[in-house]
Design an enzyme around this catalytic site. Structure first.
Site, PDB file in Angstrom:
ATOM      1  N   GLU A 118       0.849  -1.208   0.000  1.00 58.39           N
ATOM      2  CA  GLU A 118       0.000   0.000   0.000  1.00 58.39           C
ATOM      3  C   GLU A 118       0.885   1.260   0.000  1.00 58.39           C
ATOM      4  OE1 GLU A 118      -2.717   1.848   3.145  1.00 58.39           O
ATOM      5  OE2 GLU A 118      -4.131   0.531   2.158  1.00 58.39           O
ATOM      6  N   GLU A 132      -0.037   9.998   9.603  1.00 58.27           N
ATOM      7  CA  GLU A 132       0.076   8.962   8.565  1.00 58.27           C
ATOM      8  C   GLU A 132       0.745   9.434   7.277  1.00 58.27           C
ATOM      9  OE1 GLU A 132      -2.628   9.561  10.378  1.00 58.27           O
ATOM     10  OE2 GLU A 132      -2.948   7.698  11.487  1.00 58.27           O
ATOM     11  N   HIS A 214     -12.194   8.229  13.924  1.00 64.68           N
ATOM     12  CA  HIS A 214     -11.079   8.044  14.862  1.00 64.68           C
ATOM     13  C   HIS A 214      -9.847   8.886  14.575  1.00 64.68           C
ATOM     14  CE1 HIS A 214      -8.257   5.808  12.256  1.00 64.68           C
ATOM     15  NE2 HIS A 214      -9.327   5.280  11.697  1.00 64.68           N
ATOM     16  N   ARG A 216      -6.734  11.288  14.329  1.00 64.47           N
ATOM     17  CA  ARG A 216      -6.078  12.171  15.299  1.00 64.47           C
ATOM     18  C   ARG A 216      -6.187  13.643  14.922  1.00 64.47           C
ATOM     19  NH1 ARG A 216      -1.966   9.916  18.907  1.00 64.47           N
ATOM     20  NH2 ARG A 216      -2.295   7.678  18.822  1.00 64.47           N
ATOM     21  N   HIS A 246     -14.303   3.671  18.137  1.00 57.42           N
ATOM     22  CA  HIS A 246     -12.871   3.369  18.242  1.00 57.42           C
ATOM     23  C   HIS A 246     -12.468   3.458  19.721  1.00 57.42           C
ATOM     24  CE1 HIS A 246      -8.541   3.672  17.580  1.00 57.42           C
ATOM     25  NE2 HIS A 246      -8.755   3.210  16.364  1.00 57.42           N
TER      26      HIS A 246
HETATM   27  C1  UD1 Z   1      -3.695   3.956  14.818  1.00 54.96           C
HETATM   28  C2  UD1 Z   1      -2.838   4.473  13.658  1.00 54.96           C
HETATM   29  C3  UD1 Z   1      -3.720   4.981  12.549  1.00 54.96           C
HETATM   30  C4  UD1 Z   1      -4.734   3.948  12.123  1.00 54.96           C
HETATM   31  C5  UD1 Z   1      -5.505   3.509  13.338  1.00 54.96           C
HETATM   32  C6  UD1 Z   1      -6.435   2.399  12.947  1.00 54.96           C
HETATM   33  C7  UD1 Z   1      -0.697   5.476  14.199  1.00 54.96           C
HETATM   34  C8  UD1 Z   1       0.012   6.723  14.535  1.00 54.96           C
HETATM   35  N1  UD1 Z   1      -2.017   5.582  14.096  1.00 54.96           N
HETATM   36  O1  UD1 Z   1      -4.365   5.069  15.407  1.00 54.96           O
HETATM   37  O2  UD1 Z   1      -2.894   5.270  11.429  1.00 54.96           O
HETATM   38  O3  UD1 Z   1      -5.612   4.524  11.192  1.00 54.96           O
HETATM   39  O4  UD1 Z   1      -4.602   3.022  14.335  1.00 54.96           O
HETATM   40  O5  UD1 Z   1      -7.390   2.167  13.916  1.00 54.96           O
HETATM   41  O6  UD1 Z   1      -0.084   4.448  14.047  1.00 54.96           O
HETATM   42  N2  UD1 Z   1      -6.784   1.335  22.164  1.00 54.96           N
HETATM   43  C9  UD1 Z   1      -7.179   0.291  22.983  1.00 54.96           C
HETATM   44  N3  UD1 Z   1      -7.213  -0.969  22.469  1.00 54.96           N
HETATM   45  C10 UD1 Z   1      -6.878  -1.269  21.178  1.00 54.96           C
HETATM   46  C11 UD1 Z   1      -6.488  -0.194  20.351  1.00 54.96           C
HETATM   47  C12 UD1 Z   1      -6.427   1.099  20.848  1.00 54.96           C
HETATM   48  O7  UD1 Z   1      -7.497   0.504  24.132  1.00 54.96           O
HETATM   49  O8  UD1 Z   1      -6.945  -2.431  20.766  1.00 54.96           O
HETATM   50  C13 UD1 Z   1      -6.726   2.723  22.707  1.00 54.96           C
HETATM   51  C14 UD1 Z   1      -5.557   2.889  23.680  1.00 54.96           C
HETATM   52  O9  UD1 Z   1      -5.927   3.783  24.690  1.00 54.96           O
HETATM   53  C15 UD1 Z   1      -4.491   3.521  22.797  1.00 54.96           C
HETATM   54  C16 UD1 Z   1      -5.344   4.409  21.924  1.00 54.96           C
HETATM   55  O10 UD1 Z   1      -6.524   3.661  21.639  1.00 54.96           O
HETATM   56  O11 UD1 Z   1      -3.522   4.190  23.550  1.00 54.96           O
HETATM   57  C17 UD1 Z   1      -4.717   4.898  20.665  1.00 54.96           C
HETATM   58  O12 UD1 Z   1      -4.177   3.851  19.891  1.00 54.96           O
HETATM   59  P1  UD1 Z   1      -2.998   4.184  18.842  1.00 54.96           P
HETATM   60  O13 UD1 Z   1      -2.549   2.929  18.205  1.00 54.96           O
HETATM   61  O14 UD1 Z   1      -1.990   5.030  19.491  1.00 54.96           O
HETATM   62  O15 UD1 Z   1      -3.632   5.139  17.767  1.00 54.96           O
HETATM   63  P2  UD1 Z   1      -4.930   5.047  16.906  1.00 54.96           P
HETATM   64  O16 UD1 Z   1      -5.633   6.343  17.090  1.00 54.96           O
HETATM   65  O17 UD1 Z   1      -5.668   3.794  17.143  1.00 54.96           O
HETATM   66  N1  UDP Z   2     -13.312  -2.202  10.993  1.00 53.21           N
HETATM   67  C1  UDP Z   2     -13.718  -3.251  11.812  1.00 53.21           C
HETATM   68  N2  UDP Z   2     -14.528  -2.955  12.904  1.00 53.21           N
HETATM   69  C2  UDP Z   2     -14.921  -1.706  13.189  1.00 53.21           C
HETATM   70  C3  UDP Z   2     -14.485  -0.636  12.351  1.00 53.21           C
HETATM   71  C4  UDP Z   2     -13.669  -0.930  11.271  1.00 53.21           C
HETATM   72  O1  UDP Z   2     -13.381  -4.409  11.573  1.00 53.21           O
HETATM   73  O2  UDP Z   2     -15.638  -1.519  14.195  1.00 53.21           O
HETATM   74  C5  UDP Z   2     -12.418  -2.518   9.843  1.00 53.21           C
HETATM   75  C6  UDP Z   2     -12.799  -1.948   8.497  1.00 53.21           C
HETATM   76  O3  UDP Z   2     -13.596  -2.846   7.764  1.00 53.21           O
HETATM   77  C7  UDP Z   2     -11.450  -1.723   7.821  1.00 53.21           C
HETATM   78  C8  UDP Z   2     -10.516  -1.447   8.977  1.00 53.21           C
HETATM   79  O4  UDP Z   2     -11.173  -1.917  10.155  1.00 53.21           O
HETATM   80  O5  UDP Z   2     -10.986  -2.897   7.183  1.00 53.21           O
HETATM   81  C9  UDP Z   2     -10.240   0.035   9.066  1.00 53.21           C
HETATM   82  O6  UDP Z   2      -9.646   0.321  10.283  1.00 53.21           O
HETATM   83  P1  UDP Z   2      -9.527   1.777  10.865  1.00 53.21           P
HETATM   84  O7  UDP Z   2     -10.684   2.590  10.397  1.00 53.21           O
HETATM   85  O8  UDP Z   2      -9.319   1.623  12.320  1.00 53.21           O
HETATM   86  O9  UDP Z   2      -8.162   2.296  10.248  1.00 53.21           O
HETATM   87  P2  UDP Z   2      -7.767   3.084   8.923  1.00 53.21           P
HETATM   88  O10 UDP Z   2      -8.223   2.281   7.752  1.00 53.21           O
HETATM   89  O11 UDP Z   2      -8.388   4.435   9.013  1.00 53.21           O
HETATM   90  O12 UDP Z   2      -6.287   3.183   9.014  1.00 53.21           O
END
Ligand code: UD1
Ligand code: UDP
Length: 387
Positions: A118, A132, A214, A216, A246
């Site tokens: 990607e 990102e 979700h 940032r 999220h």
């Molecule tokens: C991350 C990615 C983003 C991606 C997104 C997909 C970076 C900088 N960001 O953002 O590119 O689009 O994931 O969803 O890499 N948390 C939980 N459990 C989980 C996951 C997250 O509790 O399984 C909570 C935690 O408090 C954690 C917070 O979410 O600290 C943020 O997670 P983080 O991976 O830092 O960033 P995302 O906003 O999820």
């Molecule tokens: N997705 C999921 N459960 C949810 C929301 C999203 O399985 O509750 C899947 C969605 O189909 C897609 C991926 O998660 O394949 C996208 O993830 P996210 O939106 O967290 O990240 P991004 O694509 O923005 O990086």
């Protein structure tokens, strides 16, 4: 035989790399190891179990409310340890997360070639999506093979003067994953029935609007404007909103503040009464139910990257709650539209799509520009030849 290490950490990376890992493990040209950084702990677990993938390494990095620096330091130390002891010929990363970029950086320090899946998505703004856009550009600088999902992504890389012989258009591996799950859902009656029962509280008389948010760069006021727009939209008699929230604490805080008593939280163990709410909130749903819900929905509103690719494949109109997108292909194809991050303008755009049959039908009939489900095959063949 080449030793490859596939690294991922978040939900979208796991979804998009799962079909690659499964195929690579069966491919005698590669010895494939998997490292989960654990950047997402809860959101990763069900995916790994659905695709039946057990990582060889789990860095278990997730901390509540973690900063970008925390994740970076964790991935750096963890990957450094692995690459210090494992003879690896290439590290495979996907997309634009911190796990992706930092894994690439550590591979570079170890002089191990990086394969970027990607590659080439660009919004043109280093702060949107944040961080990102930086992560994917920086990963590109390090990678030796760039797998671009579309011609547009390839053109972005050529414009940045990457050598054409290192850039390949393959389609997005996320479409490979989506087709696998779609097939399962359509062929497995029992699985479909489980989901019909689970979501039987959704009213057959209302149009389902599925929402995820979700990003940032939208935290705080912009995200709250979108949420206010959603509350206003939910007042229409003909719709109901389902919002898998999220787990990021900042998203949760804004949701609590704005949705408040307008929304009903769905308790997993006791499904709610149908018709009781116009805004349903729930924990993030697993990938299979999420595909089921996308397929069931009338309209999708999201700031997700992956969902922008999946919706056109399912013939669903999609409104992208962002100022910029790195996936202009869906807009050009006619299935997606940016929606303003301001309550009134947001509502106006959403109403227009719902109320104008010509717009709605144009958006739902657009062709998916992101792939044909055979991206992993192409990537593995090129890797076998070039590594
Ligand atoms: C991350 C990615 C983003 C991606 C997104 C997909 C970076 C900088 N960001 O953002 O590119 O689009 O994931 O969803 O890499 N948390 C939980 N459990 C989980 C996951 C997250 O509790 O399984 C909570 C935690 O408090 C954690 C917070 O979410 O600290 C943020 O997670 P983080 O991976 O830092 O960033 P995302 O906003 O999820
Ligand atoms: N997705 C999921 N459960 C949810 C929301 C999203 O399985 O509750 C899947 C969605 O189909 C897609 C991926 O998660 O394949 C996208 O993830 P996210 O939106 O967290 O990240 P991004 O694509 O923005 O990086």
């Amino acid at each position: 035989m080449k030793n490859i290490l596939v690294v991922f950490g978040t939900r979208p990376e796991a979804i998009k790399l799962a079909p690659f890992v499964l195929q690579a493990k069966k491919d005698s040209r590669f010895r494939t190891k998997v490292c989960s950084t654990g950047q997402h702990r809860e959101m990763l677990k069900p995916l790994l179990s659905f695709f039946d993938i057990t990582p060889d390494y789990d860095l278990d990095l997730m901390r509540p409310g973690q900063s970008l620096t925390d994740i970076s330091v964790g991935v750096m130390n963890g990957l450094h340890e692995i690459l210090s002891k494992e003879p690896i010929d290439a590290v495979v990363v996907q997309g634009d997360t911190t796990s992706c970029f930092v894994a690439s950086l550590v591979a570079f320090y170890h002089k191990v070639p990086v394969v970027h899946v990607e590659a080439g998505l660009r919004s043109g703004d280093i702060y949107s999506p944040y961080p990102e856009e930086f992560n994917r550009k920086a990963t590109g600088l390090i990678a030796s093979l760039h797998f671009a999902p579309t011609e547009t992504a390839k053109e972005n890389l050529l414009r940045e003067r990457y050598e054409e012989k290192t850039v390949f258009v393959t389609g997005n591996t996320g479409i490979d994953a989506l087709f696998t799950v779609k097939k399962k859902l359509s062929e497995n009656g029992a699985l479909k029935e489980v989901h019909n029962n689970k979501y039987s509280f959704l009213s057959p008389d209302r149009k389902l609007v599925l929402v995820t948010i979700h990003r940032r760069e939208s935290f705080g006021a912009p995200m709250e404007e979108v949420m206010k727009g959603l509350v206003a939209l939910s007042k229409r008699a003909d719709v109901e909103l389902l919002i898998p929230l999220h787990m990021n604490p900042q998203v949760r805080a804004s949701a609590n503040k704005i949705f408040g008593p307008n929304a009903t939280w769905i308790d997993k163990d006791s499904p709610p009464e149908s018709g009781k709410s116009k805004i349903w909130l729930c924990e993030p749903v697993d990938y299979v139910p999420f595909v089921y819900l996308m397929d069931k929905s009338h309209l999708i509103i999201t700031d997700s990257g992956g969902v922008q690719e999946e919706a056109p494949s399912l013939g669903k109109p999609i409104l992208v709650a962002r100022e910029k997108t790195e996936r202009p292909e869906a807009i050009a194809a006619g299935s997606s539209m940016l929606i303003p991050l301001e309550e009134k303008a947001f509502l106006k755009t959403a109403q227009e799509v719902l109320d104008t049959p010509s717009i709605y039908s144009r958006m739902s009939q657009a062709k998916n520009p992101f792939g044909d489900g055979a991206a992993c095959d192409r990537i593995l063949n090129i890797m076998a030849e070039k590594l």
